[in-house]
Design an enzyme around this catalytic site. Structure first.
Site, mmCIF file in Angstrom:
data_model
loop_
_atom_site.group_PDB
_atom_site.id
_atom_site.type_symbol
_atom_site.label_atom_id
_atom_site.label_comp_id
_atom_site.label_asym_id
_atom_site.label_seq_id
_atom_site.Cartn_x
_atom_site.Cartn_y
_atom_site.Cartn_z
ATOM 1 N N TYR A 1 -10.364 6.525 19.718
ATOM 2 C CA TYR A 1 -10.630 5.398 18.838
ATOM 3 C C TYR A 1 -10.000 4.142 19.412
ATOM 4 O O TYR A 1 -10.623 3.091 19.517
ATOM 5 C CB TYR A 1 -10.087 5.650 17.424
ATOM 6 C CG TYR A 1 -10.052 4.379 16.613
ATOM 7 C CD1 TYR A 1 -11.209 3.876 16.033
ATOM 8 C CD2 TYR A 1 -8.874 3.645 16.497
ATOM 9 C CE1 TYR A 1 -11.197 2.679 15.332
ATOM 10 C CE2 TYR A 1 -8.853 2.444 15.808
ATOM 11 C CZ TYR A 1 -10.009 1.972 15.225
ATOM 12 O OH TYR A 1 -9.986 0.783 14.550
ATOM 13 N N ASP B 1 0.942 -11.917 7.156
ATOM 14 C CA ASP B 1 -0.480 -11.915 6.817
ATOM 15 C C ASP B 1 -1.208 -12.644 7.948
ATOM 16 O O ASP B 1 -0.812 -13.741 8.346
ATOM 17 C CB ASP B 1 -0.654 -12.671 5.490
ATOM 18 C CG ASP B 1 -2.088 -12.670 4.989
ATOM 19 O OD1 ASP B 1 -3.010 -12.358 5.768
ATOM 20 O OD2 ASP B 1 -2.284 -13.005 3.808
ATOM 21 N N CYS B 2 -2.278 -12.071 8.479
ATOM 22 C CA CYS B 2 -2.894 -12.678 9.658
ATOM 23 C C CYS B 2 -3.673 -13.950 9.339
ATOM 24 O O CYS B 2 -3.930 -14.753 10.238
ATOM 25 C CB CYS B 2 -3.777 -11.679 10.403
ATOM 26 S SG CYS B 2 -5.257 -11.218 9.514
ATOM 27 N N ASP C 1 -0.168 0.832 13.552
ATOM 28 C CA ASP C 1 0.178 2.121 14.162
ATOM 29 C C ASP C 1 0.627 1.960 15.606
ATOM 30 O O ASP C 1 1.164 2.896 16.197
ATOM 31 C CB ASP C 1 -1.011 3.098 14.051
ATOM 32 C CG ASP C 1 -2.295 2.536 14.646
ATOM 33 O OD1 ASP C 1 -2.311 2.252 15.859
ATOM 34 O OD2 ASP C 1 -3.273 2.376 13.894
ATOM 35 N N ASP D 1 -8.141 -4.928 14.004
ATOM 36 C CA ASP D 1 -7.882 -3.530 13.637
ATOM 37 C C ASP D 1 -7.363 -3.466 12.198
ATOM 38 O O ASP D 1 -6.539 -2.623 11.853
ATOM 39 C CB ASP D 1 -6.861 -2.924 14.614
ATOM 40 C CG ASP D 1 -6.730 -1.411 14.443
ATOM 41 O OD1 ASP D 1 -7.754 -0.752 14.169
ATOM 42 O OD2 ASP D 1 -5.605 -0.898 14.574
ATOM 43 N N GLN E 1 0.829 -1.198 0.000
ATOM 44 C CA GLN E 1 0.000 0.000 0.000
ATOM 45 C C GLN E 1 0.870 1.258 0.000
ATOM 46 O O GLN E 1 2.068 1.195 0.212
ATOM 47 C CB GLN E 1 -0.893 0.011 1.258
ATOM 48 C CG GLN E 1 -0.103 -0.132 2.562
ATOM 49 C CD GLN E 1 -0.950 -0.625 3.722
ATOM 50 O OE1 GLN E 1 -2.150 -0.390 3.769
ATOM 51 N NE2 GLN E 1 -0.322 -1.313 4.664
ATOM 52 N N GLU F 1 0.851 -7.942 11.998
ATOM 53 C CA GLU F 1 0.750 -6.834 11.039
ATOM 54 C C GLU F 1 1.488 -7.245 9.767
ATOM 55 O O GLU F 1 2.635 -7.672 9.817
ATOM 56 C CB GLU F 1 1.352 -5.567 11.654
ATOM 57 C CG GLU F 1 1.665 -4.436 10.690
ATOM 58 C CD GLU F 1 0.443 -3.880 9.967
ATOM 59 O OE1 GLU F 1 -0.568 -3.580 10.636
ATOM 60 O OE2 GLU F 1 0.508 -3.760 8.721
#
Lengths: 330, 330
Positions: free
Chosen positions: A179, A257-258, A203, A278, A150, A222
């Site tokens: 949040y 990759d989860c 993050d 998330d 990305q 992540e």
């Protein structure tokens, strides 16, 4: 605001009745011509007028008169000086004045939007997930890199601090602790001694907040190392020092990759007290199952249920973070 | 979104280098001409090209090519059907495709903003106090009246509930309890048994929250009866039933300019434990002292100090509510 960009200004009039297009044109023509602008007029049979006014310096204006009673003015000029803004405002003031003289009280609404800055070095416009236009007070591009997954941007806003933007979607601002707290259960959960799995969360906000609460072990999965790299440097208000190492006393960060990770845990019988999803709204995965966003979300949910203890809890965003940011306040 | 309005779409390209204006024009011409649009081109000596494309149905497009490497496309069409949106999107897709073919990888940024709806029955654009453009998901005009002091609008947003807008400035949404709590001291103050003076506050939010805390007496001074009338009907999530009567067991609402009231209290020696200034950012007053906003604010502050007990507290917004709504989260 003084940076070089095209400034696109608009001024709209909704009239109380249908418009005599020719009368409007005749009334406004002099305003533009006084500026030394040259006119080209197109007259549709049933759809009113479009007048285009061109100035020697490269600026131009459109005057679109719709016969049912709508008059739209657009003005575009390229400049890197405040002077251009003042000139534009003066011209639009004159147009507004002339229209009010012409129609007396019979204008239902006059609307002048803040000018849109186009093609500047810093992009101030980041639409919400539901497609609404929102301008931020961005004053600096802090980070802008393409990862294999990305585009990762971190932009500084005077109001919100650094903002993480993944492939054009606003993800989290440094001011968005609410949040993070919401997706953790709004302070009502006791994470002490618990096993926690975070999906995504690059993050570091959730990880940082949960680690403070003395969990037994937090595993964060992540996919994008570069998100972590950017955030650990520029989103420190969000993640503190928790991303400085991928392993701590009570946490580990897996750069994977989860989906395969969830499958592995499910197979091994590894169970968690909490799973916090998330992941970004538009999912990134290297797995082939990802036929559609909804199927992806269902797959994540199914796999999560397999690694959740009987009395475990699953938290996820039901809305984009940008919406959360506001709904939190209800 | 399907309501009748002009839809103004934009598509911007920042090139990696200066542009061969003529080559860009030649490449994009066919895209517009295939739609049956007729072309008018203006060619500046030093400022590039403006091509205007006109369609029989009243739509038109502007193609502005700046020689330093900026290409801006505008497309305006009036319609009350989703079909128009799809046609516009298809045309812009084609322009984008053609540009990418022409420049291969050498486009620094492509930006397509959400279309701006102009002249529709419901206005979705309410800029922030600092002049940023923000679009709300307004779906209903609940209340729209002119009082002797200001225009009062209450608009319904799916996301924020009813929103109070005074003379174009977003004042408070029903979801903004956090704002009300912040200006009351973020829950850290003990109002029980205290004397409180609220300046402004016509939405009733502060009054409603403080009355719950068993104060001795709250006096609220609001200049505009019509704000109270609108809010007690349509902002009930904010004010509850507290505005149904101008007097209650422990509160009173005075419909007056607060400046003479403050002067009267100062003269009488009437003292308060708390003064909460919830006046609008652009002040309304019938008093002659109001030479400028800053002088007005100083006058309010001076007078407030005169009616504040030795250990009393003065609360005010240091920012517009729209900013507060977000800063609250820090």
């Amino acid at each position: 605001m003084a940076a070089a960009a095209a400034r696109h200004s608009t001024l709209d009039f909704m009239l109380g009745a249908t418009a005599d297009c020719n009368a409007v044109l005749k009334a406004l023509q002099p305003v533009f011509q006084e500026q030394g602008m040259t006119e080209t007029v197109h007259n549709w049979e049933d759809h009113g007028y479009l007048a285009t006014y061109i100035q020697k310096n490269g600026s131009f204006a459109n005057l679109r008169i719709y016969p049912h009673g709508l008059v739209l003015v657009d003005l575009q000029s390229y400049n890197d000086q405040t002077k251009g803004k003042e000139e534009t405002d003066r011209l639009l003031d004159k147009v507004e004045e002339r229209m009010k003289e012409l129609f007396h009280g019979n204008i239902k609404r006059v609307k002048r939007l803040p000018a849109i800055l186009r093609g500047g070095a810093i992009d101030r416009y980041w639409p919400t997930a539901d497609g609404r236009l929102v301008e931020y007070d961005i004053d600096e591009v802090v980070y802008d890199e393409d990862s294999p997954f990305q585009n990762i941007k971190i932009l500084h806003s005077k109001q919100f601090g650094n903002i993480l933007i993944l492939s054009g979607d606003v993800n989290l601002a440094e001011s968005d602790l609410a949040y993070t707290q919401a997706i953790m259960g709004s302070g009502k959960e006791n994470y002490a001694g618990k096993e926690v799995l975070i999906l995504g969360g690059g993050d570091g906000g959730i990880l940082y907040e949960i680690v403070k609460l003395k969990p037994k072990m937090v595993t964060m999965v992540e996919i994008d190392q570069m998100v972590i790299d950017g955030c650990k440097k520029y989103m420190r208000k969000t993640c503190g020092d928790v991303l400085d190492n991928l392993k701590g006393e009570c946490y580990q960060v897996l750069i994977e990759d989860c989906i395969p990770v969830l499958k592995r845990y499910a197979k091994e019988g590894r169970m968690f007290d909490y799973v916090i999803n998330d992941l970004t709204a538009v999912p990134i995965s290297t797995s082939p199952e990802e036929d559609s966003t909804w199927e992806f979300l269902r797959l994540i949910l199914d796999l999560s249920m397999k690694v959740l203890k009987q009395d475990g809890k699953y938290f996820t965003q039901i809305l984009q973070k940008d919406s959360w940011r506001k709904l939190m306040l209800e």
